[in-house]
Design an enzyme around this catalytic site. Sequence first.
Site, PDB file in Angstrom:
ATOM      1  CG  HIS A 134       7.883  12.084 -13.288  1.00  0.00           C
ATOM      2  ND1 HIS A 134       9.251  11.951 -13.389  1.00  0.00           N
ATOM      3  CD2 HIS A 134       7.585  13.274 -13.864  1.00  0.00           C
ATOM      4  CE1 HIS A 134       9.754  13.018 -13.978  1.00  0.00           C
ATOM      5  NE2 HIS A 134       8.762  13.844 -14.288  1.00  0.00           N
TER       6      HIS A 134
ATOM      7  CD  GLU B 247       5.545  13.861 -16.896  1.00  0.00           C
ATOM      8  OE1 GLU B 247       4.730  14.543 -16.245  1.00  0.00           O
ATOM      9  OE2 GLU B 247       6.670  14.286 -17.209  1.00  0.00           O
TER      10      GLU B 247
ATOM     11  NE  ARG C 227       8.667  23.370 -15.700  1.00  0.00           N
ATOM     12  CZ  ARG C 227       8.995  22.149 -16.114  1.00  0.00           C
ATOM     13  NH1 ARG C 227       8.085  21.370 -16.677  1.00  0.00           N
ATOM     14  NH2 ARG C 227      10.220  21.692 -15.948  1.00  0.00           N
TER      15      ARG C 227
END
Length: 410
Positions: free
Chosen positions: A190, A371, A86
């Site tokens: 991912h 991750e 993010r």
Amino acid sequence: MRLAAAILAVLRSARAAADQNGKYWIYGEGIAAAFIPYGASISDLIVNDKYGIPRDIIMGFDNATYYSVDPVHPHLGGVPGRYANRIKNSTFTIDGDTYRVSANDNPTADHPSGLNTLHGGKDGWDWRDFDVVAHNNHSITFSIVDPDGKEGFPGEVISYITYTMGNMTWDAKMVAIATTKKTPIMLTSHAYWNLDGFSNNETNLVLNHSLHMPYSGQRVAVDNILIPTGKIAPNVKGSVNDFWSRPKQIGASFNNSKIHGNCGYNCTGYDNCWLVNRNSPYNWRADGAYVASVSSAWSGIRLDIYSDQAAFQMYSCNFQNGSFPLKTSQGVGRDASHVLAGEAAPADDEDSSYAGRFPRTVPKYGCLVLEVQDWIDGINHPEWGRMEKQVFGPGSDPYVLQVSHRFTVG
């Protein structure tokens, strides 16, 4: 001219090497995996369980064409970029210049596109086709050219993603070069995992998987939409987020009230970024120096993850809702034998005592995303000292991520 022609022939051969489902297979000792150009994604990974049954332990689609048309797009097995995770307010500042990138996460009435950016924006790297530039029996390399201004990011970036299979190992090396301007770069894989191959006849959840992160006594503190606050939180021994003091089942703390909201507002489970605190100098490849180890007693499969990265995100598939289909190689009473043999999937045995035990879909908590990356949103927290690890330009070294997935069975 002969060399150029030979190289062109190799590249054409690599591009033509996909199977009937659009997948590129590579092999090691006791292990096989398939990849697709869309997002440079892993679509299958097959190892034998403790009974010698081949299990496909990666969530994905049977055919490569499904990835680009799936409306949910859960970043399925791909390489998010150019900046994974993010970005607060979809903005960042480099050398006094503030950039706004495309928002695509946490939409509101006032911000219908979203309050922040997740995994590179609306058309991040794992929404695009990479080029296959090399492919042989053991390795495959993808490349992408990300132009200046794409999704609002400054400068052109050229990246190469190489996957290699070894002796029960899957290694990945991600290199990205900023060619024209300073720009943030942070990548990851991912992949969605279920070490039972989604075939456990006792549970279709991964809450029985054990996780150990021996270097992760701290995590990045976040607000209720998973944006870092700037604080570093301790993972107190015995707490919900303590996976460092000893191996612990993913579901072991689900009876603790603090698991509610642990992954954001109205969210129960994990979607957290643990820091990897190692004493320097260190050899990240050294035996036993894994940043995370995940195992399932049911299948006997254990995955140890080694990496040069300084953080680790684990997501417990809190928002899977039972709508994502299993592959033909997965599910109770199924295995990956037909995939390895290049054959059609066998018909379900309706007389089996396991028939219909669970739906042939992925439920909430039915998978894990693991991750390796750097400190999330580090570009908006210069006080953390991560800028040299996340901002790159024409005069800097390239961005490099290395990770080794090592499997054992017992």
